[in-house]
Enzyme design. Structure first.
Site, mmCIF file in Angstrom:
data_model
loop_
_atom_site.group_PDB
_atom_site.id
_atom_site.type_symbol
_atom_site.label_atom_id
_atom_site.label_comp_id
_atom_site.label_asym_id
_atom_site.label_seq_id
_atom_site.Cartn_x
_atom_site.Cartn_y
_atom_site.Cartn_z
ATOM 1 N N CYS A 249 0.838 -1.204 0.000
ATOM 2 C CA CYS A 249 0.000 0.000 0.000
ATOM 3 C C CYS A 249 0.874 1.256 0.000
ATOM 4 C CB CYS A 249 -0.931 -0.011 1.214
ATOM 5 S SG CYS A 249 -2.009 1.440 1.291
ATOM 6 N N CYS B 139 -0.468 4.176 2.059
ATOM 7 C CA CYS B 139 -0.301 3.986 3.502
ATOM 8 C C CYS B 139 1.152 4.169 3.920
ATOM 9 C CB CYS B 139 -0.720 2.571 3.911
ATOM 10 S SG CYS B 139 -2.266 2.027 3.212
ATOM 11 N N ASP B 140 2.065 3.541 3.204
ATOM 12 C CA ASP B 140 3.444 3.433 3.694
ATOM 13 C C ASP B 140 4.450 4.319 2.965
ATOM 14 O OD1 ASP B 140 2.562 1.603 5.536
ATOM 15 O OD2 ASP B 140 2.970 -0.127 4.261
HETATM 16 C C1 FAD Z 1 0.198 -3.585 5.244
HETATM 17 C C2 FAD Z 1 -0.961 -2.617 5.213
HETATM 18 C C3 FAD Z 1 -0.778 -1.346 5.716
HETATM 19 C C4 FAD Z 1 -1.835 -0.440 5.690
HETATM 20 N N1 FAD Z 1 -1.643 0.803 6.216
HETATM 21 C C5 FAD Z 1 -2.662 1.698 6.213
HETATM 22 C C6 FAD Z 1 -2.495 2.997 6.754
HETATM 23 O O1 FAD Z 1 -1.404 3.366 7.205
HETATM 24 N N2 FAD Z 1 -3.567 3.834 6.735
HETATM 25 C C7 FAD Z 1 -4.779 3.465 6.210
HETATM 26 O O2 FAD Z 1 -5.733 4.255 6.246
HETATM 27 N N3 FAD Z 1 -4.967 2.236 5.687
HETATM 28 C C8 FAD Z 1 -3.946 1.354 5.667
HETATM 29 N N4 FAD Z 1 -4.115 0.117 5.104
HETATM 30 C C9 FAD Z 1 -5.428 -0.204 4.513
HETATM 31 C C10 FAD Z 1 -6.426 -0.570 5.622
HETATM 32 O O3 FAD Z 1 -5.855 -1.556 6.436
HETATM 33 C C11 FAD Z 1 -7.729 -1.094 5.020
HETATM 34 O O4 FAD Z 1 -8.266 -0.124 4.141
HETATM 35 C C12 FAD Z 1 -8.751 -1.375 6.119
HETATM 36 O O5 FAD Z 1 -8.233 -2.294 7.054
HETATM 37 C C13 FAD Z 1 -10.044 -1.930 5.537
HETATM 38 O O6 FAD Z 1 -10.887 -2.170 6.598
HETATM 39 P P1 FAD Z 1 -12.114 -3.198 6.497
HETATM 40 O O7 FAD Z 1 -12.787 -3.116 7.822
HETATM 41 O O8 FAD Z 1 -12.901 -2.936 5.286
HETATM 42 O O9 FAD Z 1 -11.495 -4.655 6.277
HETATM 43 P P2 FAD Z 1 -10.299 -5.476 6.924
HETATM 44 O O10 FAD Z 1 -9.407 -4.645 7.750
HETATM 45 O O11 FAD Z 1 -9.720 -6.250 5.797
HETATM 46 O O12 FAD Z 1 -11.052 -6.523 7.912
HETATM 47 C C14 FAD Z 1 -11.873 -7.547 7.404
HETATM 48 C C15 FAD Z 1 -11.998 -8.661 8.434
HETATM 49 O O13 FAD Z 1 -13.004 -9.590 7.995
HETATM 50 C C16 FAD Z 1 -12.587 -10.912 8.318
HETATM 51 N N5 FAD Z 1 -13.264 -11.910 7.476
HETATM 52 C C17 FAD Z 1 -13.187 -12.032 6.127
HETATM 53 N N6 FAD Z 1 -13.937 -13.085 5.718
HETATM 54 C C18 FAD Z 1 -14.482 -13.636 6.835
HETATM 55 C C19 FAD Z 1 -15.335 -14.750 7.075
HETATM 56 N N7 FAD Z 1 -15.787 -15.529 6.096
HETATM 57 N N8 FAD Z 1 -15.702 -15.053 8.347
HETATM 58 C C20 FAD Z 1 -15.254 -14.286 9.363
HETATM 59 N N9 FAD Z 1 -14.446 -13.200 9.196
HETATM 60 C C21 FAD Z 1 -14.061 -12.883 7.953
HETATM 61 C C22 FAD Z 1 -11.075 -10.859 8.067
HETATM 62 O O14 FAD Z 1 -10.421 -11.913 8.763
HETATM 63 C C23 FAD Z 1 -10.703 -9.468 8.600
HETATM 64 O O15 FAD Z 1 -10.343 -9.513 9.968
HETATM 65 C C24 FAD Z 1 -3.088 -0.822 5.130
HETATM 66 C C25 FAD Z 1 -3.264 -2.119 4.617
HETATM 67 C C26 FAD Z 1 -2.222 -3.013 4.666
HETATM 68 C C27 FAD Z 1 -2.410 -4.407 4.120
#
Ligand code: FAD
Length: 364
Positions: free
Chosen positions: A148, A151-152
Site C-alpha cells: 500500500c 499507507c506506507d
Molecule cells: C500492510 C498494510 C498497511 C496499511 N496501512 C494503512 C495505513 O497506514 N492507513 C490506512 O488508512 N490504511 C492502511 N491500510 C489499509 C487498511 O488496512 C484497510 O483499508 C482497512 O483495514 C479496511 O478495513 P475493512 O474493515 O474494510 O477490512 P479489513 O481490515 O480487511 O477486515 C476484514 C476482516 O473480515 C474478516 N473476514 C473475512 N472473511 C471472513 C469470514 N468468512 N468469516 C469471518 N471473518 C471474515 C477478516 O479476517 C478481517 O479480519 C493498510 C493495509 C495493509 C495491508
C-alpha cells in the site's frame, strides 16, 4: 457437536475499521450487534482486527497527531465497540443463506439468524509468494515490503530511497507515480513487455523522469538483512532465464486485491473482480437488509478512514431499515423492511402484493 442457534437484529462480519465502526454505531443504537470475525490463522493470514493488525505505523488516521501502531488503533476501536455492548464471536462464517429474512449464517457449530447483515469482510492484497516477502521476522513485510503506497510511501523508511513497484496494471502505475513524491527513484518491474494499465496511466508513468521500467522480469526473491531491511530484489529475465539483482531499499507489491466475497457469490451482486456493489447514497446491496462497507465494496480508496466512514453508514442504514424507514438500493429505488418499493422518482409505492399507490403528499 450440538448446533447452537443464535438470533440477532444486526450481525456484522469482519472486525476491521469498517466492522468495528458499524458495531460502535449499532451498539449505541441499542441493537446489541453480534460481530463475527475469523480467528487467528497463520496459514490464511487472518487476525481479528483486520488488515491493520499486520502494519506498524499508521500516520494518516485522523486524531493521532503522532501516529499510532495498527494493532493499537484496532484495540481502541474494539474497546469502544465493547463499551456499548457489542458481542464478539471468533469463528469463520462458512456459508450464508440470504434468500429470505431472517438471513442465516453458518459457522462450524453455530447457526446465526439475523434481520440485517452488515458485511465488512475486507479485501486481501495479492502477494507474489516469493522468499523475503512474508511479514517480519520471516521476511521483510513491514520492514521494507508493503502492498500500500498511500499507507506506507510517506514513512521515513522510504523517503529518498530507491523503490521497486511490482505490477503492470493501473494500480501499479498509480502507486509508482505516487511514490515518486518521496523516492529518489522508482523501478517498475513487470513480467511482460507491455503494460496492462490504461493508456492515460501508462503515459503519465512514462513521462515521469523518476520512473524506470524493468521489462520482462520476474521477481524471484526479496533480499535484505534484519538490520537494514530490504537491500534488493533478485529478478529472472523472461527471455534468457538469466538471474540478476536490482538494488533497492523498498518493494511495493501492486498486483491487485481480492475482496473476501466468495461466500456471497450467486447471492449478492458484485463487479467482475468480486467487489460487492452498493451505490453512492447508501451501503445497501441488491438484497434488502444486507449492507456492505469498507474494502469489500471499495476498489478505489481502500483506507482505514474510508472503511470506518462506510461502516458508520452501514450501521445507520441498518438502523433505518429496522425502524421501517426506506433505504436506497443500488438501483436507486428505495425499499422498506415490509417489502414496499418506492420508485426512483419517489412518486409511487409498489406494495409487496403488486398494488401501486401514490407516494405524493395529500394536497392541503
Ligand atoms: C500492510 C498494510 C498497511 C496499511 N496501512 C494503512 C495505513 O497506514 N492507513 C490506512 O488508512 N490504511 C492502511 N491500510 C489499509 C487498511 O488496512 C484497510 O483499508 C482497512 O483495514 C479496511 O478495513 P475493512 O474493515 O474494510 O477490512 P479489513 O481490515 O480487511 O477486515 C476484514 C476482516 O473480515 C474478516 N473476514 C473475512 N472473511 C471472513 C469470514 N468468512 N468469516 C469471518 N471473518 C471474515 C477478516 O479476517 C478481517 O479480519 C493498510 C493495509 C495493509 C495491508
Amino acid at each position: 457437536m450440538a448446533t447452537e442457534e443464535i438470533r440477532r437484529q444486526v450481525v456484522i462480519i469482519g472486525s476491521g475499521p469498517a466492522g468495528l465502526t458499524a458495531a460502535i454505531y449499532s451498539a449505541r443504537a441499542n441493537l446489541t450487534p453480534l460481530l463475527i470475525d475469523a480467528p487467528v490463522d497463520t496459514e490464511k493470514q487472518t487476525t481479528p482486527g483486520g488488515q491493520l493488525m499486520i502494519t506498524t505505523d499508521v500516520e494518516n488516521y485522523p486524531g493521532f497527531a503522532k501516529g499510532i501502531e495498527g494493532p493499537e488503533l484496532m484495540m481502541e476501536f474494539r474497546k469502544q465497540a465493547e463499551r456499548f455492548g457489542t458481542e464478539f464471536l471468533e469463528e469463520w462464517i462458512t456459508k450464508v443463506d440470504l434468500q429470505e429474512r431472517p438471513f442465516t449464517l453458518y459457522t462450524e457449530n453455530k447457526i446465526i439468524r439475523t434481520e440485517t447483515l452488515i458485511i465488512a469482510s475486507g479485501a486481501s492484497a495479492k502477494w507474489l509468494g516469493v522468499p523475503g516477502e512474508a511479514k517480519t521476522p520471516v521476511g521483510f513485510g513491514g520492514n521494507g515490503v508493503s502492498a500500500c503506497a498511500t499507507c506506507d510511501g510517506p514513512l521515513p523508511a522510504f523517503r529518498n530511497k530507491r523503490l521497486v513497484v511490482v505490477g503492470g496494471g493501473d494500480t501499479a502505475m498509480e502507486e509508482a507515480t505516487f511514490l515518486t513524491r518521496y523516492a529518489s527513484k522508482v523501478y517498475v518491474v513487470h513480467r511482460r513487455e507491455k503494460l496492462r494499465a490504461s493508456k492515460i496511466m501508462q503515459e503519465k508513468a512514462f513521462r515521469n523522469e523518476k520512473i524506470e521500467f524493468v521489462w520482462n522480469a520476474d521477481v524471484q526473491e526479496i533480499l535484505g538483512t534484519a538490520e537494514h531491511g530490504v537491500t534488493g530484489v533478485r529478478l529472472r529475465n523472461g527471455s534468457d532465464g538469466e538471474h540478476f539483482t536490482l538494488e533497492c531499499e523498498g518493494v511495493f507489491i501492486a498486483i491487485g486485491h481480492k475482496p473476501n466475497t466468495d461466500l456471497f457469490k450467486g447471492q449478492i451482486d458484485m463487479d467482475p473482480v468480486g467487489y460487492l456493489l452498493t451505490n453512492g447514497h447508501s451501503t445497501a446491496t441488491n438484497i434488502p437488509g444486507v449492507f456492505a462497507c469498507g474494502d469489500v465494496q471499495d476498489s478505489v480508496y481502500r483506507q482505514a478512514i474510508t472503511a470506518a466512514g462506510t461502516g458508520c453508514m452501514s450501521a445507520i442504514d441498518a438502523e433505518r431499515f429496522l425502524d421501517h424507514l426506506p433505504v436506497e438500493m443500488p438501483s436507486g429505488e428505495e425499499v422498506t423492511i415490509e417489502g414496499e418499493h418506492i420508485t426512483v422518482d419517489r412518486k409511487l409505492i409498489i406494495e409487496p402484493t403488486g398494488e401501486v399507490i401514490s407516494n405524493e403528499p395529500a394536497p392541503d
